[in-house]
Motif scaffolding. Structure first.
Motif, PDB file in Angstrom:
ATOM      1  N   VAL A 329      37.880  -5.560  48.141  1.00  0.00           N
ATOM      2  CA  VAL A 329      37.557  -4.278  48.779  1.00  0.00           C
ATOM      3  C   VAL A 329      38.809  -3.406  48.874  1.00  0.00           C
ATOM      4  N   VAL A 330      39.914  -4.014  49.261  1.00  0.00           N
ATOM      5  CA  VAL A 330      41.162  -3.264  49.380  1.00  0.00           C
ATOM      6  C   VAL A 330      41.651  -2.808  47.996  1.00  0.00           C
ATOM      7  N   SER A 331      41.483  -3.655  46.994  1.00  0.00           N
ATOM      8  CA  SER A 331      41.839  -3.262  45.630  1.00  0.00           C
ATOM      9  C   SER A 331      41.011  -2.064  45.177  1.00  0.00           C
ATOM     10  N   TYR A 332      39.741  -2.043  45.537  1.00  0.00           N
ATOM     11  CA  TYR A 332      38.883  -0.885  45.245  1.00  0.00           C
ATOM     12  C   TYR A 332      39.452   0.378  45.895  1.00  0.00           C
ATOM     13  N   ALA A 333      39.925   0.244  47.137  1.00  0.00           N
ATOM     14  CA  ALA A 333      40.477   1.403  47.838  1.00  0.00           C
ATOM     15  C   ALA A 333      41.688   1.973  47.124  1.00  0.00           C
ATOM     16  N   VAL A 334      42.450   1.111  46.480  1.00  0.00           N
ATOM     17  CA  VAL A 334      43.633   1.560  45.737  1.00  0.00           C
ATOM     18  C   VAL A 334      43.235   2.149  44.379  1.00  0.00           C
ATOM     19  N   LYS A 335      42.416   1.423  43.639  1.00  0.00           N
ATOM     20  CA  LYS A 335      42.075   1.842  42.277  1.00  0.00           C
ATOM     21  C   LYS A 335      41.146   3.047  42.230  1.00  0.00           C
ATOM     22  N   GLU A 336      40.165   3.067  43.131  1.00  0.00           N
ATOM     23  CA  GLU A 336      39.111   4.075  43.042  1.00  0.00           C
ATOM     24  C   GLU A 336      39.301   5.240  44.007  1.00  0.00           C
ATOM     25  N   LEU A 337      39.919   4.991  45.162  1.00  0.00           N
ATOM     26  CA  LEU A 337      40.024   6.047  46.164  1.00  0.00           C
ATOM     27  C   LEU A 337      41.391   6.712  46.195  1.00  0.00           C
ATOM     28  N   GLY A 338      42.424   6.007  45.719  1.00  0.00           N
ATOM     29  CA  GLY A 338      43.759   6.601  45.689  1.00  0.00           C
ATOM     30  C   GLY A 338      44.690   6.161  46.795  1.00  0.00           C
TER      31      GLY A 338
END
Length: 382
Positions: A329-338
């Protein structure tokens, strides 16, 4: 299916997964309490608890944290035939010495008031013995109230809510990982803080305490009953200073409130599969639950990114163990949300720093620190 959930745990724990499951079935030896330092001191609380016959100790690393130690495990009597069948949450509570209350009772044998009755979880775990405070015929005519007084249980802990320091709002029962979460966020006086999953108010109150009431907090939770619980807890502790509590689904706060790029700090403690909670007497979650939780959790991160100022910080925490609900979930926040993944002050010896793809996170592990399973990550809006 249980095997699917175990496979998710194996992604983190590998060959240690069976040991993990066994450790989750027992409570941690320490039961933690946060001292309300806006009203008292740790030393005064320890002294007052000692006068009431409860020995508490200061935590080695968190200044406002004290703990009492559980006693046990104890052997339960084997000659009691009649039983209350209770849900898992109630079973875990009775297992640690709590009395039995109506909401958790699912079934009961024919029982007379004053009779000794064993308490058994719906999956068959025998956790304690109570003296019935009402008969089974009375039981099913009420939906609240005391059902049985705990006579003996597998473990025994002081009844914190009966202590004078609790009644006076000088302490708040809270797990050490939850306290560390607020310390990681490091809110400052004057900050505007949004707590997106605020009830029952532990972290919200800790922010007030940490900033001496000089921050501004918007505390969201998804319905009015949850917000009422939060308000009651904060008012009792005197930690409702500059707190605006709103019953609202905070996944949409960036759409319906004038908050975009105005918030300094955000707390995200979303619903999860609770696989790190101890004691855990059975695994009743499925892989579908875990996947649904992960998708749900990501929506709060979208809101957090929108409402944070540039340079603002979000802390993401869960009481579960899977990669899907934590690192991924945190990786998604970095890759997809910035977001940027940032390192925290990791002076806490019981925390393990973990790296995953492009992020860093922190885990409390049941296996090596006798803690609940818990995950924390810090994210910065560049």
């Amino acid at each position: 299916m249980l095997e699917d959930v175990l496979n998710e745990l194996r992604r983190v724990y590998g060959s240690l997964t069976q040991r993990l499951v066994e450790s989750l079935a027992t409570p941690p030896r320490r039961l933690y309490i946060r001292v309300n330092t806006l009203r008292t001191t740790v030393e005064e609380v320890l002294e007052e608890m000692e006068k009431e016959g409860v020995r508490a100790r200061k935590d080695e690393e968190v200044d406002e944290a004290v703990y009492v130690e559980l006693e046990g495990p104890f052997k339960l009597p084997g000659d009691i035939d009649k039983a209350f069948i209770v849900d898992e949450k109630t079973a875990a509570s009775v297992m640690m010495g709590s009395n039995l209350y109506r909401p958790g009772v699912l079934k009961a044998d024919s029982i007379r008031r004053g009779e000794l009755v064993k308490v058994v979880s719906k999956h068959g775990f025998y956790v304690g013995v109570v003296e019935a405070a009402m008969s089974s015929s009375e039981l099913f005519r009420v939906n609240k109230g005391l059902i049985g007084v705990n006579i003996t249980s597998v473990y025994r802990a002081p009844k914190i809510n009966e202590l004078s320091v609790y009644r006076k709002g000088l302490i708040y029962p809270q797990g050490l990982p939850a306290m560390v979460t607020t310390l990681f966020l490091n809110p400052r006086e004057g900050d505007l803080v949004a707590d997106l999953n605020a009830s029952p108010g532990g972290k919200t109150g800790h922010v007030v305490q940490y900033t001496k009431g000089k921050s501004r907090i918007i505390a969201f939770d998804r319905n009015t009953p949850k917000i009422e619980v939060l308000k009651t807890n904060l008012e009792k502790l005197g930690l409702n200073i500059n707190v605006l509590a709103i019953p609202y689904d905070s996944r949409y706060a960036h759409l319906d409130f004038n908050l975009n790029e105005k918030v300094n700090k955000v707390l995200i403690d979303p619903p999860c599969s609770n696989l790190g909670v101890r004691p855990k007497l059975t695994f009743d979650k499925t892989l579908t639950d875990i996947l649904n939780n992960a998708n749900y959790q990501k929506q709060f991160l979208k809101t957090a990114y929108s409402i944070l100022k540039k340079g603002g910080i979000a802390v993401y925490s869960t009481c579960t163990l899977t990669l899907r609900e934590n690192e991924e979930v945190v990786s998604y926040a970095v890759k997809e949300l910035g977001f940027e993944s940032v390192e925290a002050d990791s002076r806490f010896s019981r925390l393990d720093k973990v790296y995953f793809e492009d992020i860093v996170g922190y885990r409390f592990h049941p296996l090596n620190s006798d803690m609940p399973g818990y995950f924390i990550a810090l994210l910065k809006k560049p």
